[in-house]
Design a protein around this motif. Structure first.
Motif, short mmCIF file in Angstrom:
data_model
loop_
_atom_site.label_atom_id
_atom_site.label_comp_id
_atom_site.label_asym_id
_atom_site.label_seq_id
_atom_site.Cartn_x
_atom_site.Cartn_y
_atom_site.Cartn_z
N LEU A 276 0.83 -1.20 0.00
CA LEU A 276 0.00 0.00 0.00
C LEU A 276 0.87 1.25 0.00
O LEU A 276 0.59 2.22 -0.73
N LEU A 277 1.94 1.25 0.78
CA LEU A 277 2.84 2.40 0.83
C LEU A 277 3.53 2.61 -0.52
O LEU A 277 3.64 3.73 -1.01
N ALA A 278 3.96 1.50 -1.14
CA ALA A 278 4.61 1.60 -2.44
C ALA A 278 3.64 2.14 -3.50
O ALA A 278 4.02 2.93 -4.37
N ALA A 279 2.38 1.72 -3.42
CA ALA A 279 1.38 2.22 -4.38
C ALA A 279 1.06 3.69 -4.13
O ALA A 279 0.84 4.45 -5.09
N CYS A 280 1.03 4.10 -2.87
CA CYS A 280 0.78 5.51 -2.57
C CYS A 280 1.91 6.39 -3.07
O CYS A 280 1.69 7.53 -3.51
N LEU A 281 3.15 5.88 -3.01
CA LEU A 281 4.30 6.64 -3.51
C LEU A 281 4.45 6.52 -5.01
O LEU A 281 5.37 7.12 -5.58
N LEU B 89 5.45 4.02 -6.86
CA LEU B 89 6.70 3.40 -7.27
C LEU B 89 6.43 2.44 -8.43
O LEU B 89 5.37 1.84 -8.54
N ARG B 90 7.43 2.28 -9.30
CA ARG B 90 7.26 1.42 -10.46
C ARG B 90 7.10 -0.04 -10.06
O ARG B 90 6.49 -0.83 -10.79
N VAL B 91 7.66 -0.42 -8.92
CA VAL B 91 7.56 -1.81 -8.49
C VAL B 91 6.15 -2.18 -8.07
O VAL B 91 5.81 -3.36 -8.01
N MET B 92 5.31 -1.17 -7.76
CA MET B 92 3.94 -1.44 -7.31
C MET B 92 3.04 -0.35 -7.87
O MET B 92 2.61 0.55 -7.14
N PRO B 93 2.72 -0.39 -9.18
CA PRO B 93 1.90 0.69 -9.75
C PRO B 93 0.46 0.68 -9.26
O PRO B 93 -0.21 1.71 -9.29
N GLU B 94 -0.05 -0.48 -8.84
CA GLU B 94 -1.42 -0.56 -8.35
C GLU B 94 -1.48 -1.49 -7.15
O GLU B 94 -0.62 -2.36 -6.96
N TRP B 95 -2.49 -1.28 -6.35
CA TRP B 95 -2.68 -2.06 -5.12
C TRP B 95 -4.06 -2.70 -5.18
O TRP B 95 -5.06 -1.99 -5.16
N HIS B 96 -4.09 -4.01 -5.33
CA HIS B 96 -5.35 -4.75 -5.48
C HIS B 96 -6.19 -4.19 -6.62
O HIS B 96 -7.41 -4.02 -6.50
N GLY B 97 -5.52 -3.91 -7.74
CA GLY B 97 -6.22 -3.40 -8.91
C GLY B 97 -6.58 -1.94 -8.86
O GLY B 97 -7.25 -1.43 -9.77
N TRP B 98 -6.15 -1.21 -7.84
CA TRP B 98 -6.49 0.21 -7.67
C TRP B 98 -5.25 1.05 -7.85
O TRP B 98 -4.26 0.89 -7.10
N ARG B 99 -5.26 1.96 -8.82
CA ARG B 99 -4.18 2.91 -9.02
C ARG B 99 -4.45 4.13 -8.15
O ARG B 99 -5.28 4.98 -8.48
N ILE B 100 -3.74 4.20 -7.04
CA ILE B 100 -3.97 5.26 -6.06
C ILE B 100 -3.48 6.59 -6.63
O ILE B 100 -2.38 6.69 -7.16
N GLY B 101 -4.31 7.60 -6.51
CA GLY B 101 -3.97 8.92 -7.03
C GLY B 101 -4.51 9.19 -8.40
O GLY B 101 -4.58 10.35 -8.83
N ALA B 102 -4.88 8.14 -9.14
CA ALA B 102 -5.48 8.34 -10.45
C ALA B 102 -6.98 8.57 -10.29
O ALA B 102 -7.55 8.41 -9.22
N ALA B 103 -7.60 8.94 -11.38
CA ALA B 103 -9.04 9.24 -11.35
C ALA B 103 -9.84 7.94 -11.45
O ALA B 103 -10.64 7.75 -12.37
N HIS B 104 -9.61 7.07 -10.49
CA HIS B 104 -10.32 5.80 -10.45
C HIS B 104 -10.80 5.55 -9.03
O HIS B 104 -10.14 5.90 -8.05
#
Length: 280
Positions: free
Chosen positions: A48-53, A55-70
């Protein structure tokens, strides 16, 4: 894959701890459950932290791109909801562990963690294996068993280190037998998953999968050989608790390598299937 394996270990740790607290068989010391709860939170929150930052290693968290318009996916919402019983349990474990609310939250944490593992496995199949889901039929069972096995190793680390700090005696053989049985079941299920990539109907891809499977030897040593040997040696050596830490760490590294190999094999299979359809 390392972050994914850490999440598996975290949910497995929460599941086993919740089960032990619900049954009243965990350590009766005040706050002894805080250490595995916190360790599981670190493991689960790493992705979750990697997705919030972003980072390329974790672009999405459980199918959710954090920070995008989704909007968050259902899988991500369930994963976030799992934090609620964990936080509630963390506030109650310093009291009477026989309190009904503690037992209730323990069961809620166990079922939420299990549901999160199953939904994430199906979500992975939907995102990556929609056209060949039959190849990974065992994936949800494999993820749950991996979580139990990895989480059990880390829970064993917490128990044995806390016992050495407080001077309490811990009977190692029940832990060893339980974890060895989990290792056997996990090896059987994962073996079936790799065997599905060697079916004659897969044609030329069969040889590629066989080449990948031959490189699973190192991963198998780290996942099964090192932890199982360490479990048997822990009661023998005075500083055996460090062997348990090495076993849990080796399992994380080995499982990360195995998941990477399996994901690569399935990706190559998808590409070969797409190429075959285009030729037709």
């Amino acid at each position: 894959m390392l972050l994914e394996v850490l999440a598996l270990c975290g949910y497995g740790l929460w599941m086993l701890l919740g089960l032990a607290l619900a049954l009243g068989i965990y350590s009766a010391g005040r706050g002894d459950a805080l250490v595995p709860l916190a360790l599981g939170c670190v493991f689960v929150s790493a992705g979750l932290l990697a997705a919030c930052l972003r980072l390329r290693v974790m672009p999405e968290w459980h199918g959710w791109r954090i920070g995008a318009a989704h909007r968050p996916t259902r899988e991500a919402l369930l994963a976030l909801a799992t934090y609620l019983p964990m936080l509630g349990l963390a506030g109650l474990v310093r009291g009477d562990e026989a309190f009904w609310a503690t037992r209730l939250l323990s069961m809620a944490l166990m079922f939420c963690s299990l549901s999160c593992l199953v939904t994430s496995a199906y979500g992975y199949r939907t995102r990556r294996l929609a056209c060949q889901a039959g190849v990974a039929m065992q994936l949800p069972v494999s993820r749950v068993l991996s979580a139990w096995y990895g989480g059990g190793l880390w829970l064993w680390v917490c128990v044995i280190f806390q016992a050495n700090l407080t001077g309490d005696a811990v009977e190692p053989w029940p832990w060893a037998i339980g974890l060895l049985l989990m290792a056997m079941l996990l090896g059987l299920v994962d073996g079936l998953g790799w065997q599905s990539l060697r079916e004659p109907s897969l044609g030329q891809y069969r040889q590629r999968a066989y080449g990948l499977q031959s490189r699973r030897f190192l991963a198998a040593v780290l996942i099964w050989a090192v932890p199982c040997l360490s479990l048997l040696l822990v009661p023998v050596f005075p500083a055996g608790r460090w062997l348990s830490l090495g076993a849990a760490s080796a399992c994380v590294v080995g499982k990360s390598l195995e998941l990477w190999l399996y994901d690569f094999a399935l990706t190559r299979f998808a590409l070969s299937q797409s190429a075959a359809q285009e030729e037709r």
